[in-house]
Design an enzyme around this catalytic site. Sequence first.
Site, PDB file in Angstrom:
ATOM      1  N   GLY A 123       3.265   2.234  10.527  1.00 58.26           N
ATOM      2  CA  GLY A 123       3.064   1.556  11.796  1.00 58.26           C
ATOM      3  C   GLY A 123       2.746   0.094  11.600  1.00 58.26           C
ATOM      4  O   GLY A 123       3.299  -0.773  12.277  1.00 58.26           O
ATOM      5  N   ALA A 124       1.866  -0.206  10.654  1.00 56.92           N
ATOM      6  CA  ALA A 124       1.477  -1.587  10.384  1.00 56.92           C
ATOM      7  C   ALA A 124       0.671  -1.604   9.097  1.00 56.92           C
ATOM      8  O   ALA A 124       0.261  -0.568   8.583  1.00 56.92           O
ATOM      9  CB  ALA A 124       0.654  -2.166  11.539  1.00 56.92           C
ATOM     10  N   MET A 125       0.424  -2.829   8.584  1.00 53.89           N
ATOM     11  CA  MET A 125      -0.309  -2.988   7.327  1.00 53.89           C
ATOM     12  C   MET A 125      -1.260  -4.157   7.426  1.00 53.89           C
ATOM     13  O   MET A 125      -0.872  -5.247   7.848  1.00 53.89           O
ATOM     14  CB  MET A 125       0.688  -3.186   6.168  1.00 53.89           C
ATOM     15  CG  MET A 125       0.036  -3.353   4.811  1.00 53.89           C
ATOM     16  SD  MET A 125      -0.938  -1.904   4.362  1.00 53.89           S
ATOM     17  CE  MET A 125      -2.175  -2.675   3.322  1.00 53.89           C
ATOM     18  N   GLU A 126      -2.501  -3.932   6.990  1.00 49.24           N
ATOM     19  CA  GLU A 126      -3.604  -4.865   7.206  1.00 49.24           C
ATOM     20  C   GLU A 126      -3.739  -5.943   6.149  1.00 49.24           C
ATOM     21  O   GLU A 126      -4.834  -6.468   5.948  1.00 49.24           O
ATOM     22  CB  GLU A 126      -4.925  -4.081   7.284  1.00 49.24           C
ATOM     23  CG  GLU A 126      -5.401  -3.465   5.965  1.00 49.24           C
ATOM     24  CD  GLU A 126      -4.957  -2.048   5.721  1.00 49.24           C
ATOM     25  OE1 GLU A 126      -5.578  -1.357   4.902  1.00 49.24           O
ATOM     26  OE2 GLU A 126      -3.970  -1.629   6.368  1.00 49.24           O
ATOM     27  N   HIS A 165      -6.643  -1.889  15.251  1.00 49.81           N
ATOM     28  CA  HIS A 165      -6.887  -1.146  14.013  1.00 49.81           C
ATOM     29  C   HIS A 165      -6.681  -2.031  12.790  1.00 49.81           C
ATOM     30  O   HIS A 165      -7.534  -2.095  11.896  1.00 49.81           O
ATOM     31  CB  HIS A 165      -5.953   0.064  13.960  1.00 49.81           C
ATOM     32  CG  HIS A 165      -6.110   0.909  12.740  1.00 49.81           C
ATOM     33  ND1 HIS A 165      -6.896   2.035  12.713  1.00 49.81           N
ATOM     34  CD2 HIS A 165      -5.591   0.792  11.482  1.00 49.81           C
ATOM     35  CE1 HIS A 165      -6.853   2.572  11.508  1.00 49.81           C
ATOM     36  NE2 HIS A 165      -6.069   1.841  10.739  1.00 49.81           N
ATOM     37  N   GLU A 166      -5.545  -2.715  12.743  1.00 47.28           N
ATOM     38  CA  GLU A 166      -5.261  -3.537  11.559  1.00 47.28           C
ATOM     39  C   GLU A 166      -6.210  -4.729  11.474  1.00 47.28           C
ATOM     40  O   GLU A 166      -6.630  -5.120  10.381  1.00 47.28           O
ATOM     41  CB  GLU A 166      -3.810  -4.005  11.576  1.00 47.28           C
ATOM     42  CG  GLU A 166      -2.780  -2.887  11.669  1.00 47.28           C
ATOM     43  CD  GLU A 166      -2.952  -1.804  10.628  1.00 47.28           C
ATOM     44  OE1 GLU A 166      -3.398  -2.104   9.497  1.00 47.28           O
ATOM     45  OE2 GLU A 166      -2.652  -0.630  10.933  1.00 47.28           O
ATOM     46  N   GLU A 223       0.845  -1.187   0.000  1.00 46.18           N
ATOM     47  CA  GLU A 223       0.000   0.000   0.000  1.00 46.18           C
ATOM     48  C   GLU A 223       0.885   1.244   0.000  1.00 46.18           C
ATOM     49  O   GLU A 223       1.821   1.314   0.793  1.00 46.18           O
ATOM     50  CB  GLU A 223      -0.915   0.025   1.232  1.00 46.18           C
ATOM     51  CG  GLU A 223      -1.940   1.142   1.147  1.00 46.18           C
ATOM     52  CD  GLU A 223      -2.948   1.145   2.306  1.00 46.18           C
ATOM     53  OE1 GLU A 223      -3.784   2.049   2.347  1.00 46.18           O
ATOM     54  OE2 GLU A 223      -2.888   0.246   3.153  1.00 46.18           O
ATOM     55  N   GLU A 255      -9.836   4.289   6.261  1.00 52.16           N
ATOM     56  CA  GLU A 255      -8.985   4.690   7.374  1.00 52.16           C
ATOM     57  C   GLU A 255      -9.733   5.494   8.427  1.00 52.16           C
ATOM     58  O   GLU A 255      -9.564   5.260   9.627  1.00 52.16           O
ATOM     59  CB  GLU A 255      -7.773   5.460   6.858  1.00 52.16           C
ATOM     60  CG  GLU A 255      -6.825   4.637   5.999  1.00 52.16           C
ATOM     61  CD  GLU A 255      -6.231   3.435   6.718  1.00 52.16           C
ATOM     62  OE1 GLU A 255      -6.344   3.341   7.962  1.00 52.16           O
ATOM     63  OE2 GLU A 255      -5.651   2.574   6.029  1.00 52.16           O
ATOM     64  N   HIS A 298      -9.559  -3.693  10.062  1.00 54.47           N
ATOM     65  CA  HIS A 298      -9.515  -3.495   8.618  1.00 54.47           C
ATOM     66  C   HIS A 298      -9.986  -4.733   7.847  1.00 54.47           C
ATOM     67  O   HIS A 298     -10.326  -4.613   6.663  1.00 54.47           O
ATOM     68  CB  HIS A 298      -8.090  -3.167   8.170  1.00 54.47           C
ATOM     69  CG  HIS A 298      -7.802  -1.702   8.055  1.00 54.47           C
ATOM     70  ND1 HIS A 298      -8.637  -0.810   7.431  1.00 54.47           N
ATOM     71  CD2 HIS A 298      -6.728  -0.968   8.472  1.00 54.47           C
ATOM     72  CE1 HIS A 298      -8.110   0.395   7.470  1.00 54.47           C
ATOM     73  NE2 HIS A 298      -6.956   0.344   8.101  1.00 54.47           N
TER      74      HIS A 298
END
Length: 853
Positions: A258-261, A294-295, A126, A317, A298
């Site tokens: 921070g992170a990826m879903e 959060h992730e 992303e 988001e 998603h």
Amino acid sequence: MRDTTPQPIYLADYQPPPFLIDDVQLRFHLDPQATRVFATIRFRPNPTVASGHDLRLDGEGLRLISAAIDGTPIPAQPDEGGLTIAQADLPDGPFDWTSEVEIAPQANTALEGLYMSNGMYCTQCEAEGFRKITFYPDRPDVMAPFRVRIESALPVLLSNGNPVAQGDGWAEWHDPHPKPAYLFALVAGDLRATTDRFITMDGRAVTLNIWVRPGDEGKTGYAMEALKRSMLWDEQVYGRAYDLDIFNIVAVDDFNMGAMENKGLNIFNSKYVLASPETATDADYASIERIIAHEYFHNWTGNRITCRDWFQLSLKEGLTVFRDQQFMGDMRSHSVKRVEDVLTLRARQFREDDGPLAHPVRPESYVEINNFYTATVYEKGAELIRMLQLLVGPEGYAAALDLYFLRHDGQACTIEDWLAVFEEATGRDLSQFKRWYEQAGTPRLSVSEDWEDGRYTLRLRQHTPPTPGQPLKEPLLIPVAMGLLAPDGAELVPTRVLELDAPEAEFVFDDLPAKPVASLLRGFSAPVVLDHDLTSEERALLLAHDSDPFNRIEAGRALARDILHAMVRENACPGPDYLDALRNMLTDEALDPALRALALRLPGQDELAASLHARGVTPDPDAIFAAREGALRLMSEALAPDLARIIAEMTTPGPYSADARDAGRRALRVQAVALLAYADGGARAREMFAQANNMTEQMGSWGALLAIGAGAEETAQFYRQWAQDRLVVDKWFAAQVSHARPERAATTAQALCAHPDFDWKNPNRFRSVIGALGANHAGFHAADGAAYRLVADWLIRLDRINPQTAARMSTLFETWRRYDGSRQNLIGAELRRIMDQDALSRDMSEMVGRLLE
């Protein structure tokens, strides 16, 4: 030569994809310098689009080995951004595209696509990283199921979906859920797993794994528990169950975000996974819980339903940030969470809205989409969801979300799709509310009042200042939650929501026994700046008696802000009324300790600069620093006995717990130690540092010493103790710069840049020094411009290898127009120096160009 005129992409130019994809099969033969990627993609013409289109595939940095359509080789010639197959060379119906490309993960320092981190292969796709892996229509509205085979001698080989086969040196994965390419993920390395399982509400067993480097296995327990809490909460609150047999999380040291879903394979910056009481603060634990949630959330709001194009980014988001805020409030404290979220919004998003980088929640154009992963899209986007919930009520919100999931599962959607389900579920016309998505800027809400014979008249007026490209604004629909208090603090009118939908409106309250004090914007019901001219006595009344916890804290911060303004402009001193009100709140044992800790925090230097600027005063960073430090000294001396008692009372005996209760007690204790340091010379801080058995108190006490210009011995001790822990060393770098005295901030940062442990290619380490320098307001804005030059030097250097991180760090300069002419000249010269570099990236070129406009 550098492209000086990057071409923008416009929302108005959106066209649906001429070809859809039914199936993707990928095979990776991994090699650090020469990974081969074999792709077989089943295309079909989009029946909603007229025929006669070429096939356009995105691709960057790929060496094409071969390409074929339905098995027939074709002489494809890639250009700078991909390749085009002429319509005349395409079959009339469905067809298979096959290709073989070669990429070099080891050389990929941009950390987009497939790259390596400490011997581990990992991906970040992303927003547009998949085009660096193979040729593909790399856009979010092209969704397909993926089957992936990974070939490598490494012991752990992971991808999206469920594992379907494996053997010696290979593994295959299948994700049955159609997804856009930005959600693709692959990880391969020597990893260790913490494994658990979760039983879904429909009775399915899901295997949960958190994968880390050898030696980090003991720091994954909290992340695993947070994941299970998230899965249960999403079932209970939103009715959303997980939909695969396995859920994997991988911790990676080199990561831009921070992170990826990614579907079924979340990839995380290791700082948001790894924690132990000795190495992670309470704030770290809270961040891990929030980002894990959060992730995971998603999976439905972002993966099962994604965005049609990148202009709709806030659709996934903003909604998911709101969901993680709800979750954290349920897990911890809604009052504390709301105050923290608003402080973050003001520090990051209001600042963005007030400068050259202002843009709507749904932008109308961009040059580089990576530059729009912003506080406006995320945090302001979440505030829009919160307002929607307030306007339609909890039942209306739940009905709209149920309809959203039912109608749009498996689709790529727009803001219009989102608002339509609310209109259908609740019957409300949201055409005016939609302006929140379309207009940039933070609205100003001004207040005037009349009182006569038991009648209180409240007049509200809204105005949104001009922003780049939007000189004129239309009125917004603003929900204003409010109540009225009697002079003795009793509540005369409980909370109700007023809807301001015109430039001005008047609201009348009759038969009141006394002139009330209005408590406006309760719970921060809308992301606006409130101009409400209250006396210090009225603010003190709200601080002492308001039934809304947010507005109690807000009243205290407004009192402090007014006092600090007077100290900056008139060399005034805090009066006894403020100190008495603060003492009452500090010692109110019925109040959550975490809220009491927040009450002790003065407005930050950047916040004060913004509020002075809003009043037409050019902020002086040195004067702001001096006033704030003077206020802290006076508070410390006046409250010393109470602070000492709080330090003794707020101990947390027994084993460490990261729960809200103990974290709140530690927050108040550490805040008391930090404030008392101005009166006792740091004696209690040294004592806490020596006795600390957790990172919260060790970091808090050390930071308190640094803030008063002490702590040299503790700085050396901290490094000796933690030199082998990469995440704690990040803290060591950051604390020294962020707490440095203004006259030493730039030289401290420069010295740390020369430290053997300063790996500037690692985003976390780079941010720990350069980002921390930007956070040191007076140090960054030192009149000699040394910090400006240092930051510009490093942005130029980093842009050559990691444009995404470098461009995001350029936002350190976004408020430069606030300051005096000398500082503007210094910053302007550095921005122009950046802009004059050869081979400047699209990311940085767009950002600096906007800053200079």
